[in-house]
Motif scaffolding. Sequence first.
Motif, PDB file in Angstrom:
ATOM      1  N   TYR A 197      66.322 -17.087   3.310  1.00 31.69           N
ATOM      2  CA  TYR A 197      65.661 -16.664   2.079  1.00 31.69           C
ATOM      3  C   TYR A 197      64.147 -16.590   2.209  1.00 31.69           C
ATOM      4  CZ  TYR A 197      69.946 -17.472  -0.575  1.00 31.69           C
ATOM      5  OH  TYR A 197      71.206 -17.431  -1.062  1.00 31.69           O
ATOM      6  N   ARG A 233      62.131 -13.111   3.194  1.00 31.59           N
ATOM      7  CA  ARG A 233      62.509 -12.030   2.263  1.00 31.59           C
ATOM      8  C   ARG A 233      61.963 -12.316   0.869  1.00 31.59           C
ATOM      9  NH1 ARG A 233      68.592 -11.638   1.541  1.00 31.59           N
ATOM     10  NH2 ARG A 233      68.154 -13.338   0.121  1.00 31.59           N
ATOM     11  N   ASP A 234      62.087 -13.537   0.413  1.00 33.21           N
ATOM     12  CA  ASP A 234      61.595 -13.890  -0.914  1.00 33.21           C
ATOM     13  C   ASP A 234      60.073 -13.880  -0.970  1.00 33.21           C
ATOM     14  OD1 ASP A 234      64.145 -14.080  -1.837  1.00 33.21           O
ATOM     15  OD2 ASP A 234      64.238 -16.261  -1.710  1.00 33.21           O
ATOM     16  N   TRP A 235      59.450 -14.368   0.073  1.00 33.39           N
ATOM     17  CA  TRP A 235      57.990 -14.342   0.134  1.00 33.39           C
ATOM     18  C   TRP A 235      57.494 -12.904   0.047  1.00 33.39           C
ATOM     19  CZ3 TRP A 235      54.441 -12.119   3.421  1.00 33.39           C
ATOM     20  CH2 TRP A 235      53.119 -12.563   3.291  1.00 33.39           C
ATOM     21  N   SER A 263      59.153 -10.238  -1.122  1.00 34.71           N
ATOM     22  CA  SER A 263      59.470  -9.616  -2.420  1.00 34.71           C
ATOM     23  C   SER A 263      58.492 -10.085  -3.494  1.00 34.71           C
ATOM     24  CB  SER A 263      60.911  -9.907  -2.830  1.00 34.71           C
ATOM     25  OG  SER A 263      61.071 -11.248  -3.227  1.00 34.71           O
ATOM     26  N   GLN A 264      58.068 -11.335  -3.446  1.00 35.41           N
ATOM     27  CA  GLN A 264      57.075 -11.824  -4.401  1.00 35.41           C
ATOM     28  C   GLN A 264      55.750 -11.082  -4.229  1.00 35.41           C
ATOM     29  OE1 GLN A 264      56.948 -15.504  -6.264  1.00 35.41           O
ATOM     30  NE2 GLN A 264      58.655 -14.276  -6.963  1.00 35.41           N
ATOM     31  N   TRP A 292      62.514  -9.472 -11.270  1.00 38.36           N
ATOM     32  CA  TRP A 292      62.839  -9.959  -9.921  1.00 38.36           C
ATOM     33  C   TRP A 292      61.857 -11.050  -9.487  1.00 38.36           C
ATOM     34  CZ3 TRP A 292      66.972  -9.964  -7.138  1.00 38.36           C
ATOM     35  CH2 TRP A 292      66.900 -10.371  -5.822  1.00 38.36           C
ATOM     36  N   HIS A 293      60.565 -10.825  -9.759  1.00 34.90           N
ATOM     37  CA  HIS A 293      59.526 -11.786  -9.414  1.00 34.90           C
ATOM     38  C   HIS A 293      59.806 -13.125 -10.107  1.00 34.90           C
ATOM     39  CE1 HIS A 293      55.333 -12.531  -8.043  1.00 34.90           C
ATOM     40  NE2 HIS A 293      55.296 -13.346  -9.086  1.00 34.90           N
ATOM     41  N   TRP A 315      62.722 -14.135 -11.293  1.00 32.62           N
ATOM     42  CA  TRP A 315      63.974 -14.706 -10.791  1.00 32.62           C
ATOM     43  C   TRP A 315      63.752 -15.480  -9.501  1.00 32.62           C
ATOM     44  CZ3 TRP A 315      68.290 -16.916 -11.103  1.00 32.62           C
ATOM     45  CH2 TRP A 315      69.150 -17.014 -10.022  1.00 32.62           C
ATOM     46  N   VAL A 316      63.027 -14.896  -8.565  1.00 35.86           N
ATOM     47  CA  VAL A 316      62.791 -15.573  -7.286  1.00 35.86           C
ATOM     48  C   VAL A 316      62.046 -16.887  -7.511  1.00 35.86           C
ATOM     49  CG1 VAL A 316      61.551 -15.421  -5.078  1.00 35.86           C
ATOM     50  CG2 VAL A 316      62.875 -13.471  -5.895  1.00 35.86           C
ATOM     51  N   ARG A 350      64.367 -19.379  -9.580  1.00 37.84           N
ATOM     52  CA  ARG A 350      65.480 -19.813  -8.732  1.00 37.84           C
ATOM     53  C   ARG A 350      65.026 -20.844  -7.715  1.00 37.84           C
ATOM     54  NH1 ARG A 350      66.918 -16.046  -4.313  1.00 37.84           N
ATOM     55  NH2 ARG A 350      65.282 -17.323  -3.423  1.00 37.84           N
ATOM     56  N   ASP A 351      63.866 -20.632  -7.132  1.00 35.00           N
ATOM     57  CA  ASP A 351      63.341 -21.607  -6.174  1.00 35.00           C
ATOM     58  C   ASP A 351      63.059 -22.948  -6.841  1.00 35.00           C
ATOM     59  OD1 ASP A 351      63.575 -19.796  -4.157  1.00 35.00           O
ATOM     60  OD2 ASP A 351      61.430 -19.365  -3.977  1.00 35.00           O
TER      61      ASP A 351
END
Length: 120
Positions: A16, A19-21, A23-24, A75-76, A78-79, A82-83
């Motif tokens: 994660y 990819r999450d970094w 996407s943020q 999305w921002h 959510w990531v 969620r974290d």
Amino acid sequence: MATNHGSKRIVVGAHYGMRDWLSQRVTATLMAVFTVLLLVQLLMPGPLGYDRWAGIFAAQWMKLLTFVVIVSLAWHAWVGVRDIWMDYVKPVAARLTLQVLTIVWLVGCAGWAVQVLWRL
């Protein structure tokens, strides 16, 4: 003959991070560009009222850009949330419940924003 050294443990969630970094950063950049574009349009000379706001969002490209920003914001968020749930809520049932409630809330907010944008 190949020899496998080390444990056979599967690390869940290790993929994660990057990819999450990324996407943020991408969603934050999109939102920043949208904010600058909106500020430029608002700082143009002339009275600021309903007609001006309606004119800004009347163009199809602006509606599309606003929709992309709404999805990016959801999305921002959510990531990030969620974290937080994954890091600080240890009981699985509580974490899953909070994640589902977060998804429902974000989808509801995005749906409402789209409704406002296209006056559905």
